[in-house]
Structures are given as structure tokens and as C-alpha cells.
Scaffold this motif. Structure first.
Motif, PDB file in Angstrom:
ATOM      1  N   ARG A   1       6.778  -2.860  14.752  1.00 30.75           N
ATOM      2  CA  ARG A   1       5.542  -2.176  14.370  1.00 30.75           C
ATOM      3  C   ARG A   1       4.470  -2.435  15.433  1.00 30.75           C
ATOM      4  O   ARG A   1       4.313  -3.559  15.879  1.00 30.75           O
TER       5      ARG A   1
ATOM      6  N   ARG B   1      -2.175  -2.641  15.144  1.00 28.05           N
ATOM      7  CA  ARG B   1      -2.982  -1.714  14.344  1.00 28.05           C
ATOM      8  C   ARG B   1      -4.049  -1.037  15.203  1.00 28.05           C
ATOM      9  O   ARG B   1      -4.669  -1.671  16.046  1.00 28.05           O
TER      10      ARG B   1
ATOM     11  N   ASP C   1       3.014   3.429  10.700  1.00 25.08           N
ATOM     12  CA  ASP C   1       2.850   1.979  10.750  1.00 25.08           C
ATOM     13  C   ASP C   1       2.389   1.393   9.414  1.00 25.08           C
ATOM     14  O   ASP C   1       2.188   0.188   9.303  1.00 25.08           O
ATOM     15  N   GLU C   2       2.242   2.222   8.392  1.00 27.67           N
ATOM     16  CA  GLU C   2       1.929   1.724   7.049  1.00 27.67           C
ATOM     17  C   GLU C   2       3.178   1.087   6.439  1.00 27.67           C
ATOM     18  O   GLU C   2       4.295   1.549   6.669  1.00 27.67           O
ATOM     19  N   GLU C   3       2.976   0.043   5.650  1.00 29.94           N
ATOM     20  CA  GLU C   3       4.071  -0.763   5.109  1.00 29.94           C
ATOM     21  C   GLU C   3       5.169   0.067   4.433  1.00 29.94           C
ATOM     22  O   GLU C   3       6.341  -0.046   4.788  1.00 29.94           O
ATOM     23  N   ASP C   4       4.807   0.891   3.450  1.00 27.90           N
ATOM     24  CA  ASP C   4       5.816   1.654   2.703  1.00 27.90           C
ATOM     25  C   ASP C   4       6.604   2.595   3.602  1.00 27.90           C
ATOM     26  O   ASP C   4       7.825   2.666   3.531  1.00 27.90           O
TER      27      ASP C   4
ATOM     28  N   PHE D   1       6.957   2.451   6.881  1.00 29.39           N
ATOM     29  CA  PHE D   1       7.720   1.690   7.872  1.00 29.39           C
ATOM     30  C   PHE D   1       9.022   1.168   7.272  1.00 29.39           C
ATOM     31  O   PHE D   1      10.071   1.211   7.910  1.00 29.39           O
ATOM     32  N   GLU D   2       8.972   0.709   6.039  1.00 29.78           N
ATOM     33  CA  GLU D   2      10.161   0.163   5.377  1.00 29.78           C
ATOM     34  C   GLU D   2      11.169   1.249   4.998  1.00 29.78           C
ATOM     35  O   GLU D   2      12.343   0.963   4.814  1.00 29.78           O
TER      36      GLU D   2
END
Length: 180
Positions: A34, A37, A144-147, A149-150
Motif C-alpha cells: 500500500r 497516504r 488504498d482504503e482498507e476494505d 485493498f483487502e
């Protein structure tokens, strides 16, 4: 007899375990670091021109396009190309994003100010009119947001998409700030 049965059972367990390990990597998201930011969301994907999208649609689904003289032809061709790429790659998180496309890779702060509408205190009217902001269509596989990206695709999907597009993916800064 029990020794033979025991060896067969052990061999079966080893084969099953080996198969599970191979299968689990097959469905694991591709490896990606990632990025740091930034002021706007960043998208990992494939930069393509509007012309590329139109040509892709014309070559692969011409029967679904309007007449070339129609006012909505280019827009419809771009939509059809995106839909076809999503179908072919089976990447259900694929999205279309408009991103900054600076020549040297660094997005000037003025571009961000203009897109965010906070340029009154920073730029004069002449400076504002002189700014040429380069943008690009990005077929984004994640952000690059958590959800997001996963939920990135698996390596096989990325390999196929790279072959389909003709070049590899990269990180792009989106034009609109969706973090707030």
C-alpha cells in the motif's frame, strides 16, 4: 497389511495437505504494498486512454455499439469496453476512475487545489486559467482504503488483465477526494 494401509493413508494426507496449500494461494489476493497516504484516494490499476477503450469495444463487441455518428458513441463504447474487461477478467471489484496523470509522476498541489475547489486563496485567475491538468481513465482493481485493498484480485486475474491491456498496473491518485 496395516503398514501398507498406514502408508497409503499418510500419502493421501500429504497429497490433500499439499493440494490445500496450493489452492489457498490460488485464491489469495495478489501481493501489493500500500502506498503512502495522499490527499486523495489512490487507485491501483491500468491507465488507458479514451481511444483505447473505444478501439477495444470496436474490436470485441461492435454489435453492442451505437452508430458511429451518434452523439453518445464514444461514451457508450467506453462503457462497453469496461464491462467487457470486467466480464473477461472476472474481477468483480473492477471500477472506472478518473485520475491525475502528471508527466513526472508527481501531482502538483495546484491540481489538487483546483479539483477540491480551494484555489481562491492560492491562485490568481490568470494562474488558474494557465493550469493544464492531465488526467487518465484508470481501470482500478483496488484503492488504498482498507476494505478495497483487502478485496483485491488474485494473481491469475491480474496476469490476465495485464495481458489484455498490454501493460502493467500502477498506483494513481484519483481526481476526486472520496476520503471525507
Amino acid at each position: 497389511m496395516s503398514s501398507l494401509l498406514s502408508k497409503s493413508f499418510d500419502a493421501l494426507i500429504n497429497i490433500t495437505t499439499s493440494q490445500k496449500n496450493r489452492d489457498s494461494t490460488k485464491y489469495r489476493p495478489f501481493k501489493l504494498v500500500r502506498p503512502k497516504r495522499q490527499p486523495h484516494l489512490q487507485f491501483y490499476g491500468y491507465g488507458v486512454s479514451g481511444e483505447w477503450l473505444i478501439q477495444f469495444a470496436e474490436q470485441n463487441c461492435p454489435e453492442e455499439l451505437y452508430d458511429r455518428d451518434d452523439v453518445g458513441y464514444k461514451c457508450m463504447a467506453a462503457i462497453r469496453a469496461y464491462e467487457l474487461v470486467a466480464d473477461l477478467t472476472t474481477i468483480n471489484t473492477l471500477d472506472r476512475k478518473l485520475c491525475f496523470n502528471p508527466k513526472d509522476g508527481l501531482v502538483p498541489p495546484e491540481w489538487i487545489a483546483v479539483y477540491d475547489g480551494v484555489y481562491d486563496d492560492i491562485l490568481s485567475d490568470e494562474e488558474l486559467l494557465a493550469i493544464k491538468i492531465d488526467t487518465i481513465h484508470v481501470l482500478a482493481v483496488c484503492s488504498d482504503e482498507e476494505d478495497s485493498f483487502e478485496e483485491r484480485p488474485v494473481q491469475g486475474q491480474m496476469d490476465y488483465m495485464t495481458k489484455l491491456i498490454g501493460h502493467g498496473p500502477q498506483w494513481w491518485m484519483g481526481c476526486r477526494d472520496s476520503r471525507s
